[in-house]
Write a protein that holds these residues in place. Structure first.
Motif, PDB file in Angstrom:
ATOM      1  N   ALA A  13       0.842  -1.195   0.000  1.00  0.00           N
ATOM      2  CA  ALA A  13       0.000   0.000   0.000  1.00  0.00           C
ATOM      3  C   ALA A  13       0.885   1.256   0.000  1.00  0.00           C
ATOM      4  O   ALA A  13       1.891   1.300   0.699  1.00  0.00           O
ATOM      5  N   PRO A  14       0.509   2.263  -0.771  1.00  0.00           N
ATOM      6  CA  PRO A  14       1.328   3.480  -0.854  1.00  0.00           C
ATOM      7  C   PRO A  14       1.546   4.159   0.493  1.00  0.00           C
ATOM      8  O   PRO A  14       2.638   4.665   0.765  1.00  0.00           O
ATOM      9  N   VAL A  15       0.525   4.180   1.341  1.00  0.00           N
ATOM     10  CA  VAL A  15       0.666   4.813   2.652  1.00  0.00           C
ATOM     11  C   VAL A  15       1.697   4.057   3.482  1.00  0.00           C
ATOM     12  O   VAL A  15       2.505   4.658   4.192  1.00  0.00           O
ATOM     13  N   LYS A  16       1.705   2.738   3.362  1.00  0.00           N
ATOM     14  CA  LYS A  16       2.689   1.910   4.075  1.00  0.00           C
ATOM     15  C   LYS A  16       4.098   2.179   3.544  1.00  0.00           C
ATOM     16  O   LYS A  16       5.063   2.252   4.301  1.00  0.00           O
ATOM     17  N   LYS A  17       4.226   2.361   2.217  1.00  0.00           N
ATOM     18  CA  LYS A  17       5.534   2.672   1.622  1.00  0.00           C
ATOM     19  C   LYS A  17       6.068   4.000   2.146  1.00  0.00           C
ATOM     20  O   LYS A  17       7.249   4.110   2.468  1.00  0.00           O
ATOM     21  N   ILE A  18       5.201   4.998   2.236  1.00  0.00           N
ATOM     22  CA  ILE A  18       5.625   6.310   2.749  1.00  0.00           C
ATOM     23  C   ILE A  18       6.084   6.184   4.190  1.00  0.00           C
ATOM     24  O   ILE A  18       7.095   6.749   4.582  1.00  0.00           O
ATOM     25  N   GLU A  19       5.360   5.408   4.975  1.00  0.00           N
ATOM     26  CA  GLU A  19       5.734   5.191   6.375  1.00  0.00           C
ATOM     27  C   GLU A  19       7.095   4.501   6.469  1.00  0.00           C
ATOM     28  O   GLU A  19       7.939   4.882   7.283  1.00  0.00           O
ATOM     29  N   ILE A  20       7.327   3.512   5.625  1.00  0.00           N
ATOM     30  CA  ILE A  20       8.612   2.803   5.614  1.00  0.00           C
ATOM     31  C   ILE A  20       9.742   3.757   5.246  1.00  0.00           C
ATOM     32  O   ILE A  20      10.793   3.771   5.888  1.00  0.00           O
ATOM     33  N   ILE A  21       9.524   4.581   4.225  1.00  0.00           N
ATOM     34  CA  ILE A  21      10.564   5.524   3.778  1.00  0.00           C
ATOM     35  C   ILE A  21      10.859   6.553   4.863  1.00  0.00           C
ATOM     36  O   ILE A  21      12.019   6.888   5.114  1.00  0.00           O
ATOM     37  N   LYS A  22       9.833   7.046   5.522  1.00  0.00           N
ATOM     38  CA  LYS A  22      10.037   8.040   6.581  1.00  0.00           C
ATOM     39  C   LYS A  22      10.805   7.462   7.765  1.00  0.00           C
ATOM     40  O   LYS A  22      11.486   8.198   8.471  1.00  0.00           O
ATOM     41  N   ASN A  23      10.694   6.151   7.977  1.00  0.00           N
ATOM     42  CA  ASN A  23      11.368   5.508   9.112  1.00  0.00           C
ATOM     43  C   ASN A  23      12.741   4.947   8.763  1.00  0.00           C
ATOM     44  O   ASN A  23      13.394   4.358   9.619  1.00  0.00           O
ATOM     45  N   MET A  24      13.196   5.090   7.536  1.00  0.00           N
ATOM     46  CA  MET A  24      14.503   4.567   7.140  1.00  0.00           C
ATOM     47  C   MET A  24      15.630   5.386   7.757  1.00  0.00           C
ATOM     48  O   MET A  24      15.518   6.599   7.912  1.00  0.00           O
ATOM     49  N   LYS A 136      22.358  14.584   2.206  1.00  0.00           N
ATOM     50  CA  LYS A 136      22.192  13.721   1.031  1.00  0.00           C
ATOM     51  C   LYS A 136      21.115  12.671   1.281  1.00  0.00           C
ATOM     52  O   LYS A 136      20.307  12.367   0.395  1.00  0.00           O
ATOM     53  N   ALA A 137      21.084  12.105   2.479  1.00  0.00           N
ATOM     54  CA  ALA A 137      20.066  11.109   2.825  1.00  0.00           C
ATOM     55  C   ALA A 137      18.670  11.733   2.779  1.00  0.00           C
ATOM     56  O   ALA A 137      17.717  11.106   2.289  1.00  0.00           O
ATOM     57  N   GLU A 138      18.531  12.960   3.261  1.00  0.00           N
ATOM     58  CA  GLU A 138      17.235  13.636   3.228  1.00  0.00           C
ATOM     59  C   GLU A 138      16.809  13.953   1.795  1.00  0.00           C
ATOM     60  O   GLU A 138      15.619  13.916   1.473  1.00  0.00           O
ATOM     61  N   VAL A 139      17.758  14.251   0.928  1.00  0.00           N
ATOM     62  CA  VAL A 139      17.451  14.484  -0.481  1.00  0.00           C
ATOM     63  C   VAL A 139      16.912  13.196  -1.104  1.00  0.00           C
ATOM     64  O   VAL A 139      15.900  13.218  -1.812  1.00  0.00           O
ATOM     65  N   ILE A 140      17.555  12.076  -0.824  1.00  0.00           N
ATOM     66  CA  ILE A 140      17.085  10.795  -1.352  1.00  0.00           C
ATOM     67  C   ILE A 140      15.696  10.476  -0.803  1.00  0.00           C
ATOM     68  O   ILE A 140      14.826   9.996  -1.530  1.00  0.00           O
ATOM     69  N   ARG A 141      15.484  10.748   0.488  1.00  0.00           N
ATOM     70  CA  ARG A 141      14.164  10.514   1.088  1.00  0.00           C
ATOM     71  C   ARG A 141      13.101  11.332   0.342  1.00  0.00           C
ATOM     72  O   ARG A 141      12.022  10.828   0.043  1.00  0.00           O
ATOM     73  N   SER A 142      13.412  12.590   0.021  1.00  0.00           N
ATOM     74  CA  SER A 142      12.431  13.421  -0.687  1.00  0.00           C
ATOM     75  C   SER A 142      12.155  12.881  -2.090  1.00  0.00           C
ATOM     76  O   SER A 142      11.009  12.922  -2.550  1.00  0.00           O
TER      77      SER A 142
END
Length: 164
Positions: A13-24, A136-142
């Motif tokens: 689910a897209p919402v789950k993907k966003i949550e995973i990315i935010k927690n990386m 750089k990590a925050e740029v990749i997250r965005s």
């Protein structure tokens, strides 16, 4: 440790993907491969009319930078080469965008860039900007979050309207 190179393209689910990315973590985000970025740009970037070139822009609210003088606007894929679009605040009333090769920006260590401009009196001024590991990590997250928002636009807007 989550592998962002495969996590972005899984059937989740897209919402789950966003949550995973935010927690990386920072190291997980920096482990993203150039091929993954290339796939993001090709799948969700805007194609330049009549060519094989793509432009991938991050929405202004989701753009990340070095918390000082510059912010990353997006990625270009021109003639098979990836480049980062960097917006730099030169003066109080002057700004510029420059193109930085992807490999130069994401090489090991901090990226140090500069831009030369003229001040009010015509004197040449050099302004510097630095991107460390955290920036750089925050740029990749965005980039990853913007990819999810573009690719699953209708599904995310439905979830937000329902209140999830």
């Amino acid at each position: 440790m989550t592998n962002v190179n495969t996590e972005l393209f899984r059937r989740t689910a897209p919402v789950k993907k966003i949550e995973i990315i935010k927690n990386m973590t920072q190291d997980e985000l920096l482990s993203i491969s150039k091929e993954t970025i290339l796939r993001i740009v090709k799948e969700t970037g805007r194609r330049v009319t009549g060519s094989r070139n793509y432009e991938f822009y991050v929405q202004p609210g989701r753009r990340k930078g070095n918390d000082w003088i510059s912010v990353i606007e997006g990625i270009w894929l021109y003639k098979g080469k990836l480049s980062i679009i960097t917006y730099i605040q030169v003066d109080d009333d002057a700004a510029a965008s420059i193109i930085v090769p992807f490999n130069d920006f994401f090489k090991e260590g901090a990226f140090r860039g500069s831009i030369r401009s003229e001040d009010f009196y015509g004197n040449i001024q050099t302004n510097y900007f630095v991107y460390g590991k955290r920036a750089k990590a925050e740029v990749i997250r965005s980039f990853c979050i913007e990819f999810i928002y573009i690719k699953y636009k209708s599904k995310i807007s439905e979830k937000i309207q329902v209140g999830v």
